[in-house]
Write a protein that holds these residues in place. Structure first.
Motif, PDB file in Angstrom:
ATOM      1  N   GLU A   1       0.992  -1.405  -0.027  1.00 23.11           N
ATOM      2  CA  GLU A   1      -0.179   0.517   0.333  1.00 23.11           C
ATOM      3  C   GLU A   1       0.486   0.773  -0.188  1.00 23.11           C
TER       4      GLU A   1
ATOM      5  N   ASN B   1       2.089   1.886  -3.302  1.00 22.89           N
ATOM      6  CA  ASN B   1       1.486   2.547  -4.553  1.00 22.89           C
ATOM      7  C   ASN B   1       0.273   3.651  -3.867  1.00 22.89           C
TER       8      ASN B   1
ATOM      9  N   TYR C   1      -2.155   5.694  -6.625  1.00 23.14           N
ATOM     10  CA  TYR C   1      -3.530   4.722  -6.752  1.00 23.14           C
ATOM     11  C   TYR C   1      -4.297   5.302  -7.320  1.00 23.14           C
TER      12      TYR C   1
ATOM     13  N   ILE D   1     -10.141  -0.621  -7.276  1.00 20.58           N
ATOM     14  CA  ILE D   1      -7.744  -0.033  -7.597  1.00 20.58           C
ATOM     15  C   ILE D   1      -7.789  -1.397  -7.978  1.00 20.58           C
TER      16      ILE D   1
ATOM     17  N   GLU E   1      -1.306  -3.568  -8.840  1.00 25.23           N
ATOM     18  CA  GLU E   1      -1.293  -2.632  -7.470  1.00 25.23           C
ATOM     19  C   GLU E   1      -0.258  -4.007  -6.586  1.00 25.23           C
TER      20      GLU E   1
END
Length: 499
Positions: free
Chosen positions: A354, A357, A361, A370, A375
C-alpha cells in the motif's frame, strides 16, 4: 560518588532465538560504573535485542545476567527498573499533558494524611533534580510545550531522579541540533562523573569518539570486538561492522549535467527565507546545507507546495508553475522524502504494498476500483529494484528497519515516475551499511537522468555526494560552492554567516 570504575552489569553468552532467526549468539559484554560504553553495528546486528533483554522487554533464550556479580532474572521492565536500569530512547516517551513535576512523580504522587497532593513538595523536588544536572527547565512547565531537546533532558533527569545506576541512550541525538547535542553530552558526562554506567548507541561514529570510553562492535548477532575508543579509528570500526572503509561510503559516480529541470527565482516567505535562487539539472545532485533553523527545509516544503510562500517563481522544465499543493508538485514530477519519514513519509500501519502505491492509486484505479494485479506488480517491482528487505509486500512498514523504510518512501515516488527528488536528511537514524545502499540508489537515480536535491546537516555526507552545495544562512542564500571547492571549515563559516 567518586567516579571509581567497577563492574556493574555483566551479560554472559546471551543468545536470543526468534522463530525464523538467531538474533543473538553467545554475546558477552560488561558495563562498568563511571564509564560510557558504546555499542555499534548495522541494523540487524543485535544492538536493540541485547538492550531489550537487559531492560526485560525480551526474554533471553540462554545466557546469564549479573548485577554487581550477583546473578539476576529480569522477567519484565518493572524488574529492570527495580534493579536500577533505565533507557532513554530516540522517540521521547513522556506524558505531554502533565507538568514536568507530575511526570517525575507519575504513579507515586505524594499526599498528606488528608489525601491532598503535596504540590509544593513535588515542584521543589523536581526542580532540584533538574538543577542538579544544570537543565534549564521550569518544573511547572507542561511537557508538550517544551522543545523536543528539553523533553529529552527531562526524561534523563527523571531517570537520574529514579536512582538509575545504568542508563541506556538509544540514538539520543537523532532529533537534536548541534548545540543541543553539546548540552546532552554535558549531562551524560556529569552522570558518568557521579558513577552512573552509561550505554550509548548511535549510528554517528563521530559521537562515539567525542563521548565514549569503550566501544563494542556487534555484527549479525555476534560479538566482534570490545576495545578502548582511544585505541581505534572510524575506519577500523566500519571495517569491523561492515567490511568497508569510510571513504567507500561516499564513492558514488558523478555525471555530466543535462538540461535544466528546475529553476527557483527570488523565492521568499516573510520571516522564514528571502530571495532564494538556484538551478537544478538532469543528472545533478544538488546539496543544501545550513545549520538547524536556517530555513533549508522550509524552502523545499514551499517549493513542493506543502507550505505557502509570498514571492518568487518556480520554473519546472522551462515553464513557470503555480504550485499550490503537494498534488500540484507531484503531478509535475516531484517527489519529497521528508526528514521525519515515519510521520510525514509513510503510513506505518499499512503494508509495503500500500505504501509503494500511495501516490499512484489514481493511476491504477478506474471508477474508484483499484487494479489489484497492478498494485501487486508495482509493489513487487520496486521492492526487488530497491532491494527492500522484507518478508513480503504484505508486511507492515512499521516492522521494517529505518533503511528499508526509507527505501519504501523512495519506491513510492519511483512508482509515480517522479523525475525530481528532494531528500531531506535521507540517512538520519540509518546504519552505515544502509547509508551505503541509499547512496547507491541516489547514484542510480542520477544515472537514469533524474535530478536530486539533498538536504543534510552532516557535512561529510553532503560533501561526499553532492555536485554543488547551496549554503543557507538565516533564511538567505549565502552562496553556491562547486565540488572542487568543497571545504568543511569554509562551508561552516558560510552557514554561520562568517565572511
Amino acid at each position: 560518588m567518586s567516579g571509581k570504575i567497577d563492574e556493574f552489569v555483566r551479560m554472559e553468552n546471551i543468545c536470543k532465538n526468534f522463530p525464523s532467526v538467531k538474533a543473538l549468539q553467545d554475546v558477552s559484554i560488561t558495563f562498568n560504573t563511571g564509564e560510557i560504553h558504546a555499542i555499534v553495528g548495522e541494523n540487524g546486528a543485535g544492538k536493540s535485542t541485547l538492550i531489550k533483554i537487559l531492560m526485560g522487554v525480551y526474554q533471553k533464550t540462554s545466557g546469564e545476567i549479573f548485577i554487581e556479580d550477583e546473578k539476576v532474572a529480569i522477567s519484565d521492565p518493572v524488574v529492570s527498573r527495580r534493579l536500577g536500569l533505565s533507557a532513554v530512547y530516540q522517540d521521547v516517551t513522556i506524558a505531554g499533558d502533565l507538568t514536568v513535576a507530575e511526570n517525575f512523580f507519575l504513579g507515586n504522587i505524594p499526599k498528606t494524611k488528608f489525601g491532598l497532593v503535596k504540590w509544593e513538595h513535588m515542584f521543589e523536588t523536581a526542580q532540584k533534580a533538574l538543577d542538579a544536572l544544570n537543565i534549564e527547565v521550569d518544573a511547572h512547565s507542561l511537557v508538550k510545550d517544551l522543545p523536543v531537546a528539553q523533553q529529552e533532558m527531562v526524561v534523563i533527569a527523571k531517570k537520574n531522579f529514579d536512582k538509575s545506576r545504568l542508563i541506556i541512550f538509544d540514538e539520543p541525538t537523532a532529533l537534536l541540533a548541534n548545540e543541543e547535542v553539546e548540552e546532552l553530552f554535558k549531562i551524560i558526562r556529569l552522570l558518568k562523573s557521579e558513577g552512573t554506567a552509561i550505554v550509548y548507541i548511535s549510528h554517528r561514529l563521530e559521537e562515539i569518539f567525542e563521548l565514549c570510553d569503550v566501544v563494542t562492535v556487534l555484527k549479525d548477532g555476534e560479538w566482534v570486538d570490545t576495545l578502548p575508543v582511544n585505541e581505534t579509528t572510524e575506519d577500523e570500526l566500519i571495517r569491523k561492522m561492515v567490511g568497508r572503509k569510510i571513504e567507500d561510503m561516499y564513492s558514488i559516480s558523478h555525471f555530466e549535467l543535462g538540461e535544466k529541470v528546475l529553476e527557483v527565482k527570488n523565492f521568499s516567505k516573510k520571516g522564514v527565507f528571502e530571495n532564494i535562487n538556484f538551478d537544478l539539472h538532469k543528472g545533478e545532485m544538488l546539496g543544501f546545507f545550513g545549520l538547524v533553523g536556517s530555513g533549508r527545509t522550509e524552502i523545499m516544503r514551499s517549493i513542493f507546495g506543502a507550505d505557502g510562500f509570498d514571492d518568487g517563481d518556480v520554473i519546472v522544465c522551462g515553464k513557470k508553475r503555480d504550485i499550490k499543493s503537494p498534488v500540484d508538485a507531484i503531478n509535475m514530477g516531484m517527489g519529497f522524502l521528508p526528514e521525519d519519514r515515519k510521520i510525514q513519509g509513510l503510513a506505518l500501519e499499512m503494508s509495503v504494498k500500500e505504501n509503494v502505491n500511495l501516490a499512484s492509486y489514481g493511476d491504477i484505479s478506474n471508477l474508484g476500483l483499484i487494479n489489484l494485479q497492478k498494485e501487486k506488480m508495482n509493489a513487487n517491482e520496486y521492492v526487488n529494484k530497491l532491494r527492500v528487505v522484507t518478508p513480503g509486500i504484505f508486511q507492515k512498514v512499521l516492522n521494517l528497519s529505518g533503511g528499508n523504510q526509507q527505501k519504501v518512501v523512495l519506491a513510492k515516488w519511483l512508482c509515480k515516475e517522479s523525475s525530481i527528488f528532494i531528500f531531506d536528511e535521507p540517512t538520519v537514524g540509518i546504519d552505515v551499511g544502509a547509508k551505503t545502499e541509499i547512496y547507491k540508489l541516489l547514484q542510480e537515480l542520477l544515472e537514469a537522468g533524474n535530478a536530486v536535491i539533498i538536504i543534510s546537516s552532516y557535512l561529510p555526507e553532503i560533501m561526499g555526494v553532492a555536485d554543488h552545495i547551496v549554503v543557507i544562512s538565516e533564511g538567505k542564500n549565502a552562496g553556491t560552492v562547486i565540488r572542487e571547492d568543497f571545504d568543511e571549515e569554509g562551508l561552516l563559516k558560510m552557514a554561520s554567516g562568517i565572511n
